[in-house]
Design a protein around this motif. Structure first.
Motif, short mmCIF file in Angstrom:
data_model
loop_
_atom_site.label_atom_id
_atom_site.label_comp_id
_atom_site.label_asym_id
_atom_site.label_seq_id
_atom_site.Cartn_x
_atom_site.Cartn_y
_atom_site.Cartn_z
N VAL A 76 0.85 -1.19 0.00
CA VAL A 76 0.00 0.00 0.00
C VAL A 76 0.89 1.24 0.00
CG1 VAL A 76 -1.81 1.25 1.24
CG2 VAL A 76 -1.77 -1.26 1.28
N HIS A 93 4.25 0.23 -5.64
CA HIS A 93 2.99 0.79 -5.15
C HIS A 93 2.09 1.10 -6.34
CE1 HIS A 93 5.16 1.16 -1.41
NE2 HIS A 93 6.03 1.99 -1.95
N ASP A 98 -4.92 1.59 -4.83
CA ASP A 98 -5.09 1.88 -3.41
C ASP A 98 -6.31 2.77 -3.17
OD1 ASP A 98 -2.70 0.55 -2.92
OD2 ASP A 98 -1.51 2.39 -2.84
N ARG A 120 -3.07 -7.98 1.56
CA ARG A 120 -3.10 -6.55 1.26
C ARG A 120 -4.50 -5.99 1.48
NH1 ARG A 120 -1.98 -2.31 -2.75
NH2 ARG A 120 -4.02 -1.62 -3.52
N ILE A 124 -5.58 -2.78 3.50
CA ILE A 124 -6.37 -1.71 2.89
C ILE A 124 -7.56 -1.36 3.78
CG2 ILE A 124 -8.09 -1.34 1.06
CD1 ILE A 124 -5.46 -0.52 0.03
#
Length: 252
Positions: A76, A93, A98, A120, A124
């Motif tokens: 992230v 990234h 994101d 991930r 998030i």
């Protein structure tokens, strides 16, 4: 039974990674496992890529979803949780992905749409709600991943202790052997999130929202080598939450 099928949005970072073909092929197997287990569990599952769509299109495409699964992928972007780059083991990234996934989690909280974040995706969830990340786990014991090998060989199996009163314990019990590969973890959980599982070294392994049907797990139940019962059990819980949410919306 619901009058119409329950719709599940399975959201990944991107559909293709031509710069990393081996990793991309491995990700495809995990996405396929998630989609297959969802279909067998009675969902109508749609695969969506956050980077490829962007925030506005992702929100539009998921507007009728009864639940959301946010899958794993790249680190992230640090600025989204108040940090900087340059940390050990820093990976690529994707701020477009994101921001799109963060927008989706925030809307899901508002609508009480059930969410399951994986690896991930679990991170998030926390960042979307104001949490921070541990940027690099100094994991000399190899508890969280096997270092120095390709991604498809980096998975490691380890136990997690689950809070007995949590919703997750109702699904997996008070302990579980999980399969993971990660070098980051949740630091300070986002607003409303409660830590409900930890690894032996204290790393956060799962969170639940205190009032919304939102769960994050740091491990990969969709990995081909994971316990075959875990992902169907988590998806069954998500289905239960989606049915409850649909009923409450109709009642209102």
């Amino acid at each position: 039974m619901p009058s119409e099928p329950l719709r599940l949005a399975v959201v990944e970072v991107t559909r293709h990674r031509p710069h990393a073909p081996r990793y991309d092929a491995y990700v495809q197997t995990m996405v396929a496992r998630a989609l297959g287990d969802a279909a067998r569990g009675g969902w109508v599952a749609e695969r969506l890529a956050a980077r490829d769509l962007g925030a506005d299109a992702l929100l539009r495409e998921t507007s009728r979803a009864d639940a959301v699964v946010v899958l794993g992928g790249e680190d992230v972007s640090p600025h989204l949780y108040g940090a900087q780059g340059g940390y050990p083991g820093e990976g690529p990234h994707d701020v477009v992905a994101d921001e799109a996934q963060i927008a989706l989690v925030r809307r899901s909280l508002e609508t009480l749409t059930p969410v399951l974040g994986i690896c991930r995706g679990h991170q998030i969830v926390s960042v979307a709600l104001g949490g921070t990340l541990v940027q690099h786990l100094h994991d000399e014991s190899g508890l969280h991943r096997t270092g120095g090998v390709p991604a498809d060989l980096s998975m490691t199996d380890h136990s997690v202790a689950i809070e007995p009163t949590s919703r997750l314990a109702g699904v997996l019990g008070k302990t579980a052997v999980v399969r993971s590969s990660h070098h980051q973890a949740i630091g300070r959980p986002g607003d409303g999130l409660v830590v409900v599982a930890r690894a032996a070294d204290g790393a956060v392994e799962a969170v639940e929202h205190e009032r919304a049907p939102i769960t994050g797990v740091q491990w990969h139940p969709e990995d081909p080598g994971a316990d075959r019962a875990q992902l169907p059990a988590l998806l069954a819980r998500l289905r239960h939450e989606a049915l409850a949410n649909r009923t409450s919306v109709r009642a209102a």
